[in-house]
Design an enzyme around this catalytic site. Structure first.
Site, mmCIF file in Angstrom:
data_model
loop_
_atom_site.group_PDB
_atom_site.id
_atom_site.type_symbol
_atom_site.label_atom_id
_atom_site.label_comp_id
_atom_site.label_asym_id
_atom_site.label_seq_id
_atom_site.Cartn_x
_atom_site.Cartn_y
_atom_site.Cartn_z
ATOM 1 N N GLU A 165 21.486 -11.191 21.345
ATOM 2 C CA GLU A 165 22.060 -10.245 20.384
ATOM 3 C C GLU A 165 23.431 -9.704 20.782
ATOM 4 O O GLU A 165 23.583 -8.484 21.015
ATOM 5 C CB GLU A 165 21.076 -9.086 20.154
ATOM 6 C CG GLU A 165 19.731 -9.535 19.650
ATOM 7 C CD GLU A 165 18.820 -8.378 19.226
ATOM 8 O OE1 GLU A 165 19.187 -7.206 19.426
ATOM 9 O OE2 GLU A 165 17.746 -8.651 18.678
ATOM 10 N N GLU A 350 12.419 -13.244 18.468
ATOM 11 C CA GLU A 350 11.857 -11.885 18.476
ATOM 12 C C GLU A 350 11.427 -11.529 17.063
ATOM 13 O O GLU A 350 12.138 -11.832 16.104
ATOM 14 C CB GLU A 350 12.878 -10.822 18.928
ATOM 15 C CG GLU A 350 13.205 -10.834 20.388
ATOM 16 C CD GLU A 350 14.158 -9.703 20.788
ATOM 17 O OE1 GLU A 350 14.211 -8.665 20.094
ATOM 18 O OE2 GLU A 350 14.850 -9.887 21.802
HETATM 19 C C1 FCB Z 1 15.953 -6.027 19.941
HETATM 20 C C2 FCB Z 1 16.121 -6.233 21.433
HETATM 21 C C3 FCB Z 1 14.836 -6.090 22.204
HETATM 22 C C4 FCB Z 1 13.982 -4.957 21.677
HETATM 23 C C5 FCB Z 1 13.839 -5.029 20.188
HETATM 24 C C6 FCB Z 1 12.992 -3.949 19.605
HETATM 25 O O1 FCB Z 1 17.187 -5.678 19.386
HETATM 26 O O2 FCB Z 1 16.634 -7.523 21.684
HETATM 27 O O3 FCB Z 1 15.171 -5.957 23.560
HETATM 28 O O4 FCB Z 1 14.452 -3.763 22.128
HETATM 29 O O5 FCB Z 1 15.093 -5.009 19.584
#
Ligand code: FCB
Length: 443
Positions: A165, A350
């Site tokens: 990110e 994620e």
């Molecule tokens: C993302 C991050 C991860 C976590 C989630 C909730 O932006 O990559 O580390 O904190 O959010």
């Protein structure tokens, strides 16, 4: 009806070094920007720090056992740069690499594929002191560090993600100041993006020069932005935000350069872009990682609702404890958008949700809200696969409750509950559900 996933689909969960490891000053690890940021009063809720976190650095064997019980076929973790190259560049700290060496062996013995992220925000503070991602030298240092990790782990690690990110580091770290290094309106946001992308390209080259046959990717947070109304100013505002979050990253990675319309709209002088940079950034990607949490409704800040044509678009009422709307359809939209770039493979690196986890039954947290969130997002993923999107795996965020950045330990995203006083791990109901999904390879 069972919605089956393709054979070989990888079922994972993710974590990140600063969020789980602890052992902040053991075995030669140096200070990271997050260690420093946590010590500035008021920056992290309740003054929480990652000093101990989930103590994964010492409890990784138990954590692998938990992963095995879940039936995970993959685990995504990140390497802490300050453990491996404590001075940011130069001498490699073998003791720091030993930890990841053992972790990778342990995972492979358990039949779990390691997915290694090289940078999940814990920049060595000494590099920050030299200008951090605002300066080009950090991209070079990142490539050196990537080569060091590759030379130690590359005989066993088949899946690499360079950055996590980069938008968050640039935007929250250098514009809003909510994340380390905590700079507000520094005017460097897009320079920071550029140097991270450059570092990504250089690191990808370094990884590729190592052991053959590994898959190299990056994890981006991508979001659809929906205009608050059809007023032209709302439509433009939403398109601009979506462009800056998604196309600004995807286009140069796919070899298309920074988008002309966004270059004009942003007014970025691009003075840090040197000849050849865009070729380095376009180093071929074997995989694209998508971090998806939500879709956002965007309105032009200068418009009042009474000036807008109806209907107005409101965020959906169902929200997580982060205040993020629950919008599974956006996941499908982002997967299809990525498919348009023709990446060879896509992973959801994620996806998950924080909820208060207050409902217990017989000692187990009954997190029906989290289960439902995950199920609806997986259903979108299954539909996208049905439409031909080359989605190869899914990583729930996160394996266990951990340090949620500026919100400290107050937000719980885990499949597994962690008692932060005792470090006791207890799987939640969502974990049992996920185990069944994995066992069936389907919903
Ligand atoms: C993302 C991050 C991860 C976590 C989630 C909730 O932006 O990559 O580390 O904190 O959010």
């Amino acid at each position: 009806m069972t919605r089956r996933f393709p054979d070989g689909f990888l079922w994972g969960a993710g974590t990140a070094s600063y969020q789980v490891e602890g052992a902040a000053s053991e075995d030669g690890r140096s200070e990271s920007v997050w260690d420093r940021f946590c010590r500035i009063p008021g920056r992290v809720l309740n003054g929480d720090t990652g000093d101990v976190a989930c103590d994964h650095y010492h409890r990784w064997r138990d954590d692998i056992r938990i992963m095995q019980d879940l039936g995970l076929s993959a685990y995504r973790f990140s390497v802490a740069w300050p453990r491996v190259v404590p001075q940011g560049r130069g001498p490699v700290n073998e003791a720091g690499l030993d930890f990841y060496d053992r972790l990778v062996d342990g995972l492979l013995e358990a039949g779990i594929e390691p997915f290694v992220t090289l940078f999940h925000w814990d920049l060595p503070q000494c590099l920050e002191d030299e200008g951090g991602w605002r300066v080009r030298g950090t991209a070079h240092a990142f490539a050196e560090y990537a080569a060091a990790v590759e030379s130690r782990l590359g005989d066993r690690v088949r899946h690499w993600l360079t950055l996590n990110e980069p938008w968050v580091v640039a935007h929250l770290g250098h514009r809003t100041g909510q994340h380390a290094p905590g700079l507000v309106n520094s005017g460097t946001e897009l320079d920071v993006v550029h140097h991270q992308l450059l570092g990504h390209g250089m690191a990808a080259q370094a990884l590729r020069a190592g052991h053959a046959g590994s898959e190299i990717g990056i994890a981006l947070n991508l979001e659809p932005k929906v205009a608050r109304s059809d007023h032209p100013l709302d439509l433009d505002a939403a398109a601009l935000e979506e462009g800056l979050m998604n196309r600004w990253f995807l286009d140069p990675l796919a070899g298309l350069g920074y988008p002309d319309d966004l270059l004009a709209a942003s007014g970025w002088p691009a003075s840090v872009v040197a000849g050849g940079d865009l070729d380095v950034i376009a180093e071929p990607l074997d995989a694209m990682g998508l971090n998806y949490y939500r879709t956002e409704v965007v309105g032009h800040p200068g418009l009042r609702d009474c000036d807008r044509p109806s209907p107005l678009r409101d965020p959906p009422p169902e929200i997580t404890e982060m205040g993020w709307p629950v919008t599974p359809s956006g996941l499908g939209a982002m997967l299809r958008m990525l498919d348009g770039y023709e990446f060879e493979a896509i992973y959801i690196t994620e996806n998950g949700a924080a909820f208060p986890d207050t409902h217990r039954d017989g000692g187990m947290i009954q997190d029906e809200d989290r289960r439902s969130y995950l199920e609806r997002h997986l259903a979108e993923a299954a539909r996208a696969i049905g439409d031909g999107v080359p989605l190869r795996g899914y990583f729930a965020w996160t394996l266990m409750d951990n340090f949620e950045w500026a919100l400290g330990y107050s937000r719980r995203f885990g499949l597994v509950h962690v008692d932060h006083a005792t470090q006791q791990r207890t799987p939640k109901a969502s974990a049992s559900w996920y185990r069944d999904v994995i066992a069936r390879n389907g919903l």
